[in-house]
Design a protein around this motif. Structure first.
Motif, short mmCIF file in Angstrom:
data_model
loop_
_atom_site.label_atom_id
_atom_site.label_comp_id
_atom_site.label_asym_id
_atom_site.label_seq_id
_atom_site.Cartn_x
_atom_site.Cartn_y
_atom_site.Cartn_z
N TRP A 57 0.84 -1.21 0.00
CA TRP A 57 0.00 0.00 0.00
C TRP A 57 0.87 1.25 0.00
N PHE A 58 1.90 1.24 0.83
CA PHE A 58 2.77 2.41 0.96
C PHE A 58 3.45 2.74 -0.37
N LEU A 59 3.99 1.73 -1.05
CA LEU A 59 4.67 1.97 -2.31
C LEU A 59 3.71 2.48 -3.38
N LEU A 60 2.50 1.93 -3.42
CA LEU A 60 1.50 2.40 -4.38
C LEU A 60 1.08 3.83 -4.06
N ASP A 61 0.96 4.15 -2.78
CA ASP A 61 0.57 5.51 -2.40
C ASP A 61 1.66 6.52 -2.74
N ILE A 62 2.91 6.10 -2.77
CA ILE A 62 3.99 7.00 -3.22
C ILE A 62 3.74 7.43 -4.66
#
Length: 208
Positions: free
Chosen positions: A69-74
């Motif tokens: 999720w974190f990488l996609l939100d970046i």
């Protein structure tokens, strides 16, 4: 089916459908040359995901899901920084918009850390449910503000709702509290409203 297996299904369903939601937001954003997630939602999501992937990591499976999720939100953040200045140009300069984004990100991080320490919520349950409710309202506000489907789609709305449903069922069965139950019902209501509004916009566009 054992309780552990049901909980695992809910966890995987929540993780998978929200991963798909983020991917669809990214895809629609690049296609429409428009950001698809409101600023406050991006800041809250990235803050929560950073905190519970790196500062207070959860169990191994959830940590991997949170990291994805974190990488996609970046990527979603990068789309906002690229496309938002054009939409906000009549209200804010690019510098002021970026400053607002930075301050919102800082306050989001501090607020979530405050919730963690004040309520001893080291798994981030309450912050996550409040953020999901906030995101549902912000998606509706963005849709009404634009009056079109730029950066948004029915697929995004349905996948977000399904992720919410898996989370709500899992917590209702095994970690139920009155507050989380109320937030879950409210979020599902607004997710259904979001789907309905997109459906009406699609029908309106088809008739034109």
């Amino acid at each position: 089916m054992s309780e552990l297996n049901i909980l695992l299904i809910c966890q995987l369903g929540m993780g998978l459908f929200w991963i798909i939601t983020y991917i669809l937001v990214i895809y629609k954003g690049w296609r429409d040359k428009q950001y698809g997630m409101p600023m406050a939602a991006i800041c809250a999501n990235i803050s929560w995901e950073f905190i519970f992937a790196f500062i207070y990591p959860q169990n191994d499976l959830q940590r991997y899901i949170t990291l994805i999720w974190f990488l996609l939100d970046i990527v979603i953040l990068m789309q906002f920084l690229r496309y938002a200045p054009n939409e906000y140009r009549r209200m804010l300069s690019k510098k002021l918009l970026y400053l607002s984004f930075l301050l919102t990100l800082i306050f989001s991080m501090l607020t979530i850390l405050g919730l963690v320490h004040e309520y001893h919520d080291y798994e981030g349950k309450y912050a996550a449910f409040f953020q999901n409710l906030m995101m549902s309202g912000l998606f509706i506000a963005l849709l009404l503000q634009r009056g079109n489907l730029a950066g948004q789609s029915m697929a995004i709305a349905i996948c977000k709702m399904l992720g919410t449903l898996f989370a709500a069922v899992g917590f209702y069965l095994y970690f139920r509290t009155p507050l989380i139950t109320i937030i879950s019902v409210a979020t599902l209501f607004y997710d259904w409203l979001y789907i309905l509004l997109i459906y009406r916009l699609q029908r309106k566009k088809t008739k034109l």
